[in-house]
Write a protein that holds these residues in place. Structure first.
Motif, PDB file in Angstrom:
ATOM      1  N   UNK A 128       0.800  -1.229   0.000  1.00  0.00           N
ATOM      2  CA  UNK A 128       0.000   0.000   0.000  1.00  0.00           C
ATOM      3  C   UNK A 128       0.829   1.274   0.000  1.00  0.00           C
ATOM      4  N   UNK A 129       2.139   1.173   0.235  1.00  0.00           N
ATOM      5  CA  UNK A 129       2.983   2.371   0.192  1.00  0.00           C
ATOM      6  C   UNK A 129       3.250   2.798  -1.245  1.00  0.00           C
ATOM      7  N   UNK A 130       2.989   1.886  -2.184  1.00  0.00           N
ATOM      8  CA  UNK A 130       3.229   2.193  -3.587  1.00  0.00           C
ATOM      9  C   UNK A 130       4.534   1.649  -4.124  1.00  0.00           C
ATOM     10  N   UNK A 131       5.312   0.922  -3.302  1.00  0.00           N
ATOM     11  CA  UNK A 131       6.606   0.394  -3.760  1.00  0.00           C
ATOM     12  C   UNK A 131       6.443  -0.719  -4.785  1.00  0.00           C
ATOM     13  N   UNK A 132       5.238  -1.319  -4.857  1.00  0.00           N
ATOM     14  CA  UNK A 132       4.977  -2.364  -5.845  1.00  0.00           C
ATOM     15  C   UNK A 132       5.314  -3.769  -5.404  1.00  0.00           C
TER      16      UNK A 132
END
Length: 145
Positions: free
Chosen positions: A37-41
Protein backbone atom coordinates in the motif's frame (compact mmCIF):
# COMPACT_ATOMS: atom_id res chain seq x y z
CA UNK A 1 0.39 5.58 2.27
CA UNK A 2 -0.25 5.75 -1.43
CA UNK A 3 -3.32 3.51 -1.29
CA UNK A 4 -5.89 4.62 1.27
CA UNK A 5 -8.39 1.97 0.21
CA UNK A 6 -8.29 -1.59 -1.13
CA UNK A 7 -11.08 -3.08 -3.17
CA UNK A 8 -11.26 -6.85 -2.93
CA UNK A 9 -11.56 -9.65 -5.44
CA UNK A 10 -12.30 -13.23 -4.51
CA UNK A 11 -10.20 -15.47 -6.74
CA UNK A 12 -9.21 -19.12 -6.77
CA UNK A 13 -5.59 -18.39 -7.67
CA UNK A 14 -3.62 -15.23 -6.90
CA UNK A 15 -2.73 -13.66 -10.27
CA UNK A 16 0.89 -13.33 -11.45
CA UNK A 17 0.57 -9.56 -11.68
CA UNK A 18 -1.14 -7.80 -8.81
CA UNK A 19 -3.17 -4.74 -9.68
CA UNK A 20 -2.42 -1.91 -7.23
CA UNK A 21 -5.32 -1.08 -4.91
CA UNK A 22 -6.80 -4.60 -5.08
CA UNK A 23 -6.76 -7.15 -2.25
CA UNK A 24 -6.94 -10.61 -3.81
CA UNK A 25 -8.52 -13.23 -1.56
CA UNK A 26 -8.31 -16.96 -2.25
CA UNK A 27 -10.58 -18.92 0.06
CA UNK A 28 -9.47 -22.10 -1.74
CA UNK A 29 -5.89 -21.51 -0.57
CA UNK A 30 -6.74 -19.52 2.60
CA UNK A 31 -4.59 -16.57 1.67
CA UNK A 32 -4.61 -13.02 0.40
CA UNK A 33 -2.19 -10.93 -1.59
CA UNK A 34 -1.90 -7.30 -2.59
CA UNK A 35 0.59 -4.81 -3.90
CA UNK A 36 2.16 -2.96 -0.96
CA UNK A 37 0.00 0.00 0.00
CA UNK A 38 2.98 2.37 0.19
CA UNK A 39 3.23 2.19 -3.59
CA UNK A 40 6.61 0.39 -3.76
CA UNK A 41 4.98 -2.36 -5.85
CA UNK A 42 6.20 -5.27 -3.72
CA UNK A 43 3.87 -8.26 -3.31
CA UNK A 44 2.46 -8.71 0.19
CA UNK A 45 1.01 -12.11 1.12
CA UNK A 46 -1.12 -12.67 4.23
CA UNK A 47 -2.04 -16.33 4.83
CA UNK A 48 -5.12 -17.12 6.92
CA UNK A 49 -4.15 -19.52 9.69
CA UNK A 50 -4.81 -19.77 13.41
CA UNK A 51 -1.40 -18.14 14.04
CA UNK A 52 -1.20 -15.67 11.15
CA UNK A 53 -3.89 -13.35 9.77
CA UNK A 54 -7.65 -13.42 10.22
CA UNK A 55 -9.90 -12.16 7.45
CA UNK A 56 -13.36 -10.76 8.05
CA UNK A 57 -15.82 -10.22 5.21
CA UNK A 58 -18.92 -8.25 6.22
CA UNK A 59 -20.71 -8.71 2.92
CA UNK A 60 -19.25 -5.53 1.45
CA UNK A 61 -15.71 -5.02 2.73
CA UNK A 62 -12.74 -6.98 4.05
CA UNK A 63 -10.65 -6.49 7.18
CA UNK A 64 -7.37 -8.21 8.02
CA UNK A 65 -5.97 -8.62 11.52
CA UNK A 66 -3.34 -8.18 12.81
CA UNK A 67 -1.63 -5.31 11.04
CA UNK A 68 0.52 -5.77 7.95
CA UNK A 69 4.14 -5.14 8.89
CA UNK A 70 6.40 -5.30 5.85
CA UNK A 71 9.62 -5.57 7.86
CA UNK A 72 11.52 -7.51 5.18
CA UNK A 73 10.73 -4.99 2.45
CA UNK A 74 12.84 -1.91 1.82
CA UNK A 75 9.83 0.34 2.53
CA UNK A 76 9.13 -1.25 5.97
CA UNK A 77 5.54 -0.02 5.67
CA UNK A 78 3.08 -0.84 8.43
CA UNK A 79 -0.70 -0.59 8.13
CA UNK A 80 -4.05 -2.06 9.05
CA UNK A 81 -6.73 -3.03 6.54
CA UNK A 82 -10.09 -2.27 8.16
CA UNK A 83 -13.31 -2.50 6.14
CA UNK A 84 -11.34 -1.91 2.95
CA UNK A 85 -9.58 1.20 4.30
CA UNK A 86 -5.82 1.29 4.67
CA UNK A 87 -4.90 2.86 7.98
CA UNK A 88 -1.25 3.74 8.32
CA UNK A 89 0.35 2.46 11.53
CA UNK A 90 3.49 3.81 13.09
CA UNK A 91 6.92 2.47 12.24
CA UNK A 92 8.49 -0.17 14.48
CA UNK A 93 12.04 -0.26 15.76
CA UNK A 94 14.27 -3.24 14.99
CA UNK A 95 13.77 -4.34 18.62
CA UNK A 96 9.97 -4.28 18.25
CA UNK A 97 10.18 -6.27 15.01
CA UNK A 98 12.44 -8.88 16.61
CA UNK A 99 10.16 -9.14 19.66
CA UNK A 100 7.17 -9.73 17.35
CA UNK A 101 9.09 -12.39 15.42
CA UNK A 102 9.88 -14.19 18.71
CA UNK A 103 6.22 -13.96 19.76
CA UNK A 104 5.12 -15.29 16.37
CA UNK A 105 7.54 -18.25 16.53
CA UNK A 106 6.38 -19.09 20.06
CA UNK A 107 2.69 -18.86 19.04
CA UNK A 108 3.28 -21.21 16.10
CA UNK A 109 5.27 -23.65 18.24
CA UNK A 110 2.56 -23.66 20.90
CA UNK A 111 -0.28 -24.09 18.40
CA UNK A 112 1.43 -26.87 16.46
CA UNK A 113 2.64 -28.64 19.60
CA UNK A 114 6.35 -28.11 19.07
CA UNK A 115 8.95 -26.96 21.52
CA UNK A 116 10.08 -23.50 20.41
CA UNK A 117 13.76 -23.05 19.64
CA UNK A 118 15.20 -20.78 22.31
CA UNK A 119 18.69 -19.39 22.41
CA UNK A 120 20.71 -21.36 25.00
CA UNK A 121 21.67 -18.17 26.84
CA UNK A 122 18.03 -17.25 27.44
CA UNK A 123 16.44 -20.69 27.75
CA UNK A 124 14.34 -21.02 30.89
CA UNK A 125 15.44 -23.77 33.25
CA UNK A 126 12.02 -25.28 33.92
CA UNK A 127 9.96 -25.13 30.76
CA UNK A 128 7.57 -27.97 30.08
CA UNK A 129 6.17 -27.78 26.54
CA UNK A 130 2.46 -28.51 26.35
CA UNK A 131 1.84 -31.11 23.67
CA UNK A 132 -0.54 -30.23 20.87
CA UNK A 133 -3.56 -32.35 20.11
CA UNK A 134 -2.00 -34.24 17.14
CA UNK A 135 1.24 -34.85 19.07
CA UNK A 136 -0.77 -36.39 21.96
CA UNK A 137 -2.74 -38.54 19.49
CA UNK A 138 0.49 -39.71 17.83
CA UNK A 139 2.07 -40.47 21.20
CA UNK A 140 -1.03 -42.44 22.21
CA UNK A 141 -1.16 -44.37 18.91
CA UNK A 142 2.56 -45.15 19.00
CA UNK A 143 2.37 -46.23 22.67
CA UNK A 144 4.54 -43.40 23.98
CA UNK A 145 1.99 -42.07 26.46
Amino acid sequence: MRHKRLDHRFVEHIPERLEPGILYVSMEYATSAHSCCCGCGEEVVAPFTPTDWKMTFDGETISLRPSIGNWTLKCRSHYVIHRGKVIEAGPWSDEQVEAERRRDRAAKAHFYGQTPKVEPSVQPTSVKAESGFWRRVWDWVSGRS
